[in-house]
Design a protein around this motif. Structure first.
Motif, PDB file in Angstrom:
ATOM      1  N   MET A 171      35.790  80.346  50.973  1.00  0.00           N
ATOM      2  CA  MET A 171      36.945  80.410  50.099  1.00  0.00           C
ATOM      3  C   MET A 171      36.628  81.153  48.809  1.00  0.00           C
ATOM      4  N   HIS A 180      42.708  83.548  54.377  1.00  0.00           N
ATOM      5  CA  HIS A 180      43.701  82.609  53.834  1.00  0.00           C
ATOM      6  C   HIS A 180      43.283  81.151  54.016  1.00  0.00           C
ATOM      7  N   ASP A 182      42.502  77.564  52.940  1.00  0.00           N
ATOM      8  CA  ASP A 182      42.664  76.637  51.829  1.00  0.00           C
ATOM      9  C   ASP A 182      41.737  75.452  52.083  1.00  0.00           C
TER      10      ASP A 182
END
Length: 263
Positions: A171, A180, A182
């Motif tokens: 991340m 992407h 999270d």
């Protein structure tokens, strides 16, 4: 000695730290194409199954890497050579790439293809994969229903090679603009943060000349899963870097192929 990551992009960069690293994709593609010229092949979704002469001894599965961002099974066909020479069928599943899909969807896609391959090929299953494929190989044997119970019960060994088992550090990299990830997905898709299925021996295999983060990640999986009751090993392949650590799979008598097939 203190170890601290300050440049996350460099920590997970391989090509620039390997002599002539940029030449390896072309080398892989050429070796894979030459191997396919004389192979018996069945389609498997976005990938292939390579068939031995005679009745298969079992099903070996190699899952390709590329940070879930790029590559496909056509670059890696030659790595079926080792298990194939030992009489095993070899599945190389393909999968859609980010950002078209999320990593959780890639996990589900590989599990479906593995289940399809297992329905066609009887016997034990030996799982391996490289880099992001190492993540996916380990992810297949997490005790969360990723694989159907009847398929997971046939998995005899799992040998993730240079895998990524805690996704949270990614991340912090620039590639996360495409991945992407999270925090919720990083945790849900990190094998090191999940419980392994019991009774499946796991060998985390990594090159001795790899980036420190890949060594750390492999040690992490072996250590954490051992604490959860799995039989684990951590093998450092001396002098091997991230792109040549997989070469043993093309040799039926290599230590890597023997670790995967159990003999």
């Amino acid at each position: 000695m203190l170890y601290q990551v300050t440049d996350w992009d460099d920590a997970y960069a391989n090509t620039i730290h390997i002599p002539q690293g940029e030449s390896y994709p072309d080398r892989f593609a050429a070796a894979a194409a030459a191997f396919r010229d004389s192979a018996r092949i069945e389609p498997l979704g976005l990938g292939q199954i390579f068939l031995p002469e005679g009745e298969p001894q079992g099903l070996a599965v190699f899952i390709h890497g590329g940070y879930w961002l790029h590559s496909n099974p056509s670059f890696w066909s030659h790595l079926a050579a080792g298990p194939l020479a030992r009489g095993w069928a070899v599945a190389l599943p393909g999968y859609p790439l980010t950002p078209t899909v999320r990593i959780a969807e890639i996990t589900a896609h590989v599990a479906r293809d593995l289940t399809e391959a297992a329905a066609r090929i009887p016997g034990p299953i030996a799982l391996t994969g490289h880099s992001a494929g190492g993540h996916l190989a380990a992810r297949m044997i997490c005790d969360d229903g990723t694989l159907p119970d009847e398929v997971a019960a046939r998995v005899a060994r799992c040998v993730p090679i240079s895998g990524l088992f805690d996704l949270r550090p990614l991340m912090r990299t620039a590639m996360n603009a495409t991945l992407h990830l999270d925090l919720a997905e990083a945790m849900a898709e990190s094998p090191a943060l999940l419980t392994p299925r019991p009774s499946i021996p796991v060998t985390a295999w990594v090159g001795g000349a790899e980036r420190p983060e890949f060594l750390r990640q492999s040690r992490l999986l072996a250590d954490i899963w051992a604490g959860l009751g799995a039989a684990t090993d951590w093998v450092i392949d001396p002098g091997r870097h991230h792109f040549d650590v997989i070469e043993g799979l093309s040799d039926p008598d290599s230590p890597l192929t023997r670790a995967l097939l159990g003999r």
